[in-house]
Design a protein around this motif. Structure first.
Motif, mmCIF file in Angstrom:
data_model
loop_
_atom_site.group_PDB
_atom_site.id
_atom_site.type_symbol
_atom_site.label_atom_id
_atom_site.label_comp_id
_atom_site.label_asym_id
_atom_site.label_seq_id
_atom_site.Cartn_x
_atom_site.Cartn_y
_atom_site.Cartn_z
ATOM 1 N N GLY A 134 38.830 43.949 39.204
ATOM 2 C CA GLY A 134 40.108 44.001 38.485
ATOM 3 C C GLY A 134 41.191 43.223 39.221
ATOM 4 O O GLY A 134 42.007 42.531 38.587
ATOM 5 N N GLU A 135 41.210 43.302 40.537
ATOM 6 C CA GLU A 135 42.199 42.564 41.326
ATOM 7 C C GLU A 135 41.990 41.049 41.172
ATOM 8 O O GLU A 135 42.969 40.290 41.078
ATOM 9 N N LEU A 136 40.726 40.631 41.167
ATOM 10 C CA LEU A 136 40.438 39.194 41.009
ATOM 11 C C LEU A 136 40.935 38.682 39.661
ATOM 12 O O LEU A 136 41.524 37.584 39.562
ATOM 13 N N ARG A 137 40.721 39.455 38.608
ATOM 14 C CA ARG A 137 41.172 39.029 37.286
ATOM 15 C C ARG A 137 42.701 38.924 37.248
ATOM 16 O O ARG A 137 43.256 38.009 36.629
ATOM 17 N N ASP A 138 43.355 39.856 37.898
ATOM 18 C CA ASP A 138 44.817 39.807 37.943
ATOM 19 C C ASP A 138 45.315 38.558 38.656
ATOM 20 O O ASP A 138 46.412 38.053 38.353
ATOM 21 N N LEU A 139 44.510 38.053 39.590
ATOM 22 C CA LEU A 139 44.884 36.849 40.342
ATOM 23 C C LEU A 139 44.451 35.566 39.640
ATOM 24 O O LEU A 139 44.655 34.471 40.161
ATOM 25 N N GLY A 140 43.842 35.721 38.467
ATOM 26 C CA GLY A 140 43.434 34.549 37.691
ATOM 27 C C GLY A 140 42.046 34.050 38.013
ATOM 28 O O GLY A 140 41.660 32.955 37.558
ATOM 29 N N VAL A 141 41.263 34.804 38.772
ATOM 30 C CA VAL A 141 39.886 34.414 39.100
ATOM 31 C C VAL A 141 38.979 35.042 38.049
ATOM 32 O O VAL A 141 38.916 36.278 37.916
ATOM 33 N N THR A 142 38.267 34.223 37.311
ATOM 34 C CA THR A 142 37.439 34.726 36.205
ATOM 35 C C THR A 142 35.941 34.460 36.410
ATOM 36 O O THR A 142 35.118 35.039 35.667
ATOM 37 N N GLU A 143 35.579 33.622 37.340
ATOM 38 C CA GLU A 143 34.159 33.311 37.542
ATOM 39 C C GLU A 143 33.672 33.994 38.817
ATOM 40 O O GLU A 143 34.002 33.570 39.933
ATOM 41 N N PHE A 144 32.874 35.010 38.639
ATOM 42 C CA PHE A 144 32.298 35.772 39.754
ATOM 43 C C PHE A 144 31.223 36.683 39.176
ATOM 44 O O PHE A 144 31.103 36.832 37.948
ATOM 45 N N PHE A 145 30.430 37.268 40.006
ATOM 46 C CA PHE A 145 29.539 38.332 39.553
ATOM 47 C C PHE A 145 29.244 39.262 40.724
ATOM 48 O O PHE A 145 29.262 38.858 41.894
ATOM 49 N N VAL A 146 28.964 40.494 40.373
ATOM 50 C CA VAL A 146 28.701 41.536 41.359
ATOM 51 C C VAL A 146 27.189 41.620 41.573
ATOM 52 O O VAL A 146 26.420 41.744 40.615
ATOM 53 N N VAL A 147 26.768 41.542 42.828
ATOM 54 C CA VAL A 147 25.347 41.637 43.159
ATOM 55 C C VAL A 147 24.916 43.090 42.968
ATOM 56 O O VAL A 147 25.467 44.012 43.580
ATOM 57 N N GLN A 148 23.914 43.280 42.105
ATOM 58 C CA GLN A 148 23.463 44.638 41.804
ATOM 59 C C GLN A 148 22.062 44.928 42.326
ATOM 60 O O GLN A 148 21.575 46.059 42.219
ATOM 61 N N ASP A 149 21.400 43.927 42.870
ATOM 62 C CA ASP A 149 20.054 44.147 43.394
ATOM 63 C C ASP A 149 20.112 45.060 44.613
ATOM 64 O O ASP A 149 21.062 45.018 45.417
ATOM 65 N N ALA A 150 19.084 45.878 44.746
ATOM 66 C CA ALA A 150 19.006 46.754 45.913
ATOM 67 C C ALA A 150 18.835 45.922 47.169
ATOM 68 O O ALA A 150 18.135 44.906 47.167
#
Length: 229
Positions: A134-150
């Motif tokens: 949410g903080e990244l989106r507020d800063l205008g950063v839209t390209e990212f992804f969260v690593v979900q692999d164990a």
């Protein structure tokens, strides 16, 4: 007297011509008795007959004909556009759809890529990761992804992957200007699956259009080479 002498010369000349042209051009059989060899051993060879065969030689070894060389197919050229990860893959696919390529002309290639990774280190819980997103989106950063692999990188937030450290540092400097303070650059080998798109035998028009689209993806590259097997 002089006329008689000329007649005598002409008569001798006619006789000479007759003896050497007419008689020699006649049948050869009539002259066999004149030869100083045994006549019964003379055999005439008529025109068109072959001379007796010479002593036979051993047959030459046959050489098998050379096998025709198969034509070597010319290598097929492809244009590769990549590399993408996370949401960038879907965006690139949407952009490629604008080119209206023929079915089978574009292929998605998965790459185990190494390089320099711009990311936010793993957060303790998924809720913390969501809050950071949410903080990244507020800063205008839209390209990212969260690593979900164990594993040890679970809940890390990937912001970009680069072939060179210089490219990663330039990207990180841009994030700093936007207010992103927790991102870092790390060198890793084959740590994330990336995707590239291979366009088979593109026309000049397709190359031009893809070059324009690539400008919307400044972190991507277009490379020419052989098509993937």
């Amino acid at each position: 007297m002089r006329a008689f002498f000329l007649l005598l010369v002409l008569a001798n000349l006619a006789f000479f011509v007759y003896g050497h042209v007419v008689l020699e051009g006649g049948a050869a059989e009539s002259r066999i008795p004149e030869l100083q060899v045994a006549a019964d051993r003379v055999q005439l060879v008529q025109a068109g007959e072959l001379a007796p065969a010479a002593k036979p030689r051993a047959p030459a070894k046959s050489v098998p004909p050379a096998e025709p060389k198969s034509a070597t197919a010319a290598p097929v050229a492809c244009l590769e556009w990549g590399n993408f990860a996370g949401p960038g893959v879907a965006r690139a696919e949407i952009a490629l759809a604008q080119l209206a390529l023929a079915p089978g002309q574009v292929e998605r290639v998965v790459i185990d890529a190494g390089g320099y990774w711009v990311h936010i280190p793993p957060l303790r819980t998924r809720s913390e990761a969501d809050r950071k997103v949410g903080e990244l989106r507020d800063l205008g950063v839209t390209e990212f992804f969260v690593v979900q692999d164990a594993g040890p990188w679970r809940n890390a937030i990937s912001l970009g992957i680069f072939r060179t450290e210089a490219g990663a540092q330039t990207f990180l400097a841009g994030l700093r200007k936007r207010g992103v303070r927790s991102a870092i650059v790390a060198r890793r080998e084959n740590f994330l699956k990336q995707v590239a798109f291979s366009v088979r035998e593109p026309s000049e028009a397709i190359v031009a259009q893809l070059t324009l689209i690539q400008q919307e993806f400044p972190d991507s590259e277009i490379r020419a080479g052989a098509c993937p097997p």
